[in-house]
Design an enzyme around this catalytic site. Structure first.
Site, mmCIF file in Angstrom:
data_model
loop_
_atom_site.group_PDB
_atom_site.id
_atom_site.type_symbol
_atom_site.label_atom_id
_atom_site.label_comp_id
_atom_site.label_asym_id
_atom_site.label_seq_id
_atom_site.Cartn_x
_atom_site.Cartn_y
_atom_site.Cartn_z
ATOM 1 N N LYS A 1 -11.969 -1.656 7.237
ATOM 2 C CA LYS A 1 -11.043 -2.427 8.124
ATOM 3 C C LYS A 1 -11.940 -2.312 9.565
ATOM 4 O O LYS A 1 -11.990 -3.531 10.296
ATOM 5 C CB LYS A 1 -9.568 -2.229 8.092
ATOM 6 C CG LYS A 1 -9.102 -1.853 6.727
ATOM 7 C CD LYS A 1 -8.924 -3.121 6.039
ATOM 8 C CE LYS A 1 -8.412 -3.244 4.527
ATOM 9 N NZ LYS A 1 -7.587 -2.210 3.618
ATOM 10 N N ASP B 1 -1.581 7.021 5.748
ATOM 11 C CA ASP B 1 -2.553 5.995 5.631
ATOM 12 C C ASP B 1 -2.755 4.989 6.758
ATOM 13 O O ASP B 1 -2.055 4.231 7.126
ATOM 14 C CB ASP B 1 -2.254 5.239 4.433
ATOM 15 C CG ASP B 1 -2.912 4.067 4.017
ATOM 16 O OD1 ASP B 1 -3.966 3.997 4.304
ATOM 17 O OD2 ASP B 1 -2.930 3.392 2.971
ATOM 18 N N TRP C 1 0.917 -1.180 0.072
ATOM 19 C CA TRP C 1 0.170 0.072 -0.062
ATOM 20 C C TRP C 1 0.895 1.210 -0.012
ATOM 21 O O TRP C 1 0.397 2.190 -0.676
ATOM 22 C CB TRP C 1 -1.063 0.074 0.989
ATOM 23 C CG TRP C 1 -2.006 -0.977 1.101
ATOM 24 C CD1 TRP C 1 -1.924 -2.014 2.116
ATOM 25 C CD2 TRP C 1 -2.997 -1.158 0.210
ATOM 26 N NE1 TRP C 1 -2.890 -3.001 1.575
ATOM 27 C CE2 TRP C 1 -3.825 -2.470 0.597
ATOM 28 C CE3 TRP C 1 -3.350 -0.693 -0.849
ATOM 29 C CZ2 TRP C 1 -4.782 -3.084 -0.179
ATOM 30 C CZ3 TRP C 1 -4.394 -1.143 -1.566
ATOM 31 C CH2 TRP C 1 -5.093 -2.258 -1.350
HETATM 32 C C1 LIG Z 1 -7.296 -1.826 2.539
HETATM 33 C C2 LIG Z 1 -6.067 -0.906 2.514
HETATM 34 C C3 LIG Z 1 -6.250 0.389 1.506
HETATM 35 C C4 LIG Z 1 -7.058 0.170 0.144
HETATM 36 O O1 LIG Z 1 -8.129 0.984 0.411
HETATM 37 P P1 LIG Z 1 -9.443 0.973 -0.991
HETATM 38 O O2 LIG Z 1 -10.518 1.245 -0.093
HETATM 39 O O3 LIG Z 1 -9.346 -0.541 -1.076
HETATM 40 O O4 LIG Z 1 -8.871 1.943 -1.837
HETATM 41 C C5 LIG Z 1 -5.252 1.130 1.630
HETATM 42 N N1 LIG Z 1 -4.340 1.075 2.457
HETATM 43 C C6 LIG Z 1 -4.095 0.425 3.428
HETATM 44 C C7 LIG Z 1 -3.072 0.352 4.486
HETATM 45 C C8 LIG Z 1 -5.104 -0.584 3.455
HETATM 46 O O5 LIG Z 1 -5.080 -1.837 4.320
#
Ligand SMILES: *Cc1c(COP(=O)(O)O)cnc(C)c1O
Length: 365
Positions: free
Chosen positions: A199, A175, A103
């Site tokens: 999540k 993020d 990511w």
């Molecule tokens: C799941 C995840 C994403 C992806 O996000 P989307 O909503 O599918 O665009 C981005 N960063 C991390 C750390 C994730 O675990």
């Protein structure tokens, strides 16, 4: 009563039961309107109360200071990979990126697409298979950076920053998609925080973002309207029709989080779950081999390990499923097992898993 499984999926992931039951109970008649929340105008006072309550709960639970705005956005975590640099990396400004997993790599790549020379990778653990995070002395920040971007929890590799990088006066941009609100933390070192909801917070598609006022004021004014953070901030995240159902579920979950004692209580539960699972892995270190090489970097949200053979991995997943546990198959490129235990996973559920693991190691070890 329908049967609920024990859910260890990485995302979308299990949500706590009481907020889902509340959604069920209010499905056909929300707030005495005779409609579901999906069927009512986003300009109605009933919806707006939910919307403002959700934003207020983020502020309250995280003690977000007054010089930050909380935004509810769409497009998932992925849209923020480009939206952040589009807004902030203009007019000669630059930013640093710390690359600790897939990511983080995507976020860096998108920033380079937006502004090739402005985005710089200052630390990466890819050469180590992302089995650890960079140590503090490996992170050297450029003093001309507008922000330093990192991923607080690496969902795929199972590493997590328990301590955030220290970048002095340069704001962090993070993020937090897979560990937002797993514990309380100090928002002040951050200029920007974003988290896809699926999540730890609710339905996919929705993103909670927190931006500091000075950065907000410095965003590129010539972007298309929907891509400007200012558009969403100026309109209390009601510029266009927001994902009302997702925000409603977010509200239910945050209200529940407060009810169970807030983020301190949630952190205690998560730490307990982590000790139980890693304790079990370490007791059987010859049988369950953790992916992460540095114990201090182990994630309490996502736990990756291998069994002695891929046949045993498969058998583990299958037998766990018969015992009512789903979502344990490892990420496709890594194989093995991944246990995702976000806020909704209970200590009792982790007890069921670790007892299963003890028994499985005894039988097959
Ligand atoms: C799941 C995840 C994403 C992806 O996000 P989307 O909503 O599918 O665009 C981005 N960063 C991390 C750390 C994730 O675990």
């Amino acid at each position: 009563m329908s049967k609920r499984v024990i859910n260890f999926y990485a995302g979308p992931a299990g949500l706590p039961l009481p907020p889902l039951e509340r959604a069920r109970d209010e499905m056909l008649d929300f707030a005495g309107t005779g409609m579901s929340v999906m069927e009512i105008s986003h300009r109605s006072k009933e919806y707006e109360a939910v919307h403002n309550e959700a934003i207020g709960l983020v502020k309250e639970l995280l003690k977000v200071p007054d010089n930050y705005k909380i935004l509810l956005l769409q497009g998932g975590g992925n849209l923020q990979f480009c939206m952040l640099p589009m807004n902030l990396l203009w007019g000669g400004r630059k930013a640093d990126y710390i690359v600790t997993g897939s990511w983080a790599k995507k976020a860096f790549k998108e920033a380079q697409i937006v502004n090739k020379d402005a985005a710089r990778c200052i630390a990466s653990t890819e050469a180590d298979g992302f089995r650890r995070l960079p140590f503090a002395n490996e992170i050297v920040v450029n003093p001309d950076s507008t922000y330093v971007h990192f991923t607080s929890n690496n969902t795929i590799y199972g590493t997590q920053f328990r301590e955030f990088p220290d970048t002095g006066d340069i704001p962090l941009a993070c993020d937090m998609s897979s560990d937002f609100m797993w514990r309380p933390f100090d928002v002040k070192p951050f200029g920007f925080i974003y988290a896809g909801a699926q999540k730890n917070l609710g339905p996919s598609g929705l993103v909670v973002a927190i931006i500091r006022d000075d950065l907000l004021a410095s965003c590129n004014p010539s972007l298309p309207t929907m891509l400007k953070y200012g558009t969403h901030s100026d309109n209390n995240s009601l510029f266009n029709t927001p994902p009302t159902w997702s925000i409603y579920v977010l509200r239910n979950i945050l209200a529940y989080n407060r009810e169970i004692g807030g983020l301190d209580a949630i952190e205690a539960t998560n730490l307990c779950k982590g000790e139980m699972l890693y304790g079990c892995i370490d007791r059987h270190a010859g049988f369950y081999k953790g992916y992460v090489s540095e114990p201090l970097h182990r994630s309490v949200m996502n736990v990756d390990f291998h069994l002695p053979s891929s046949d045993l991995d498969d058998r583990f997943v299958k037998e766990a499923k018969s015992a009512g546990m789903v979502g344990l198959k490892g990420y496709r490129d890594l194989g093995g097992i991944r246990v995702s235990m976000y806020n909704a996973v209970t200590v009792d559920q982790v007890t069921v898993l670790t007892e299963f693991m003890e028994e499985f190691a005894r039988k097959n070890g």
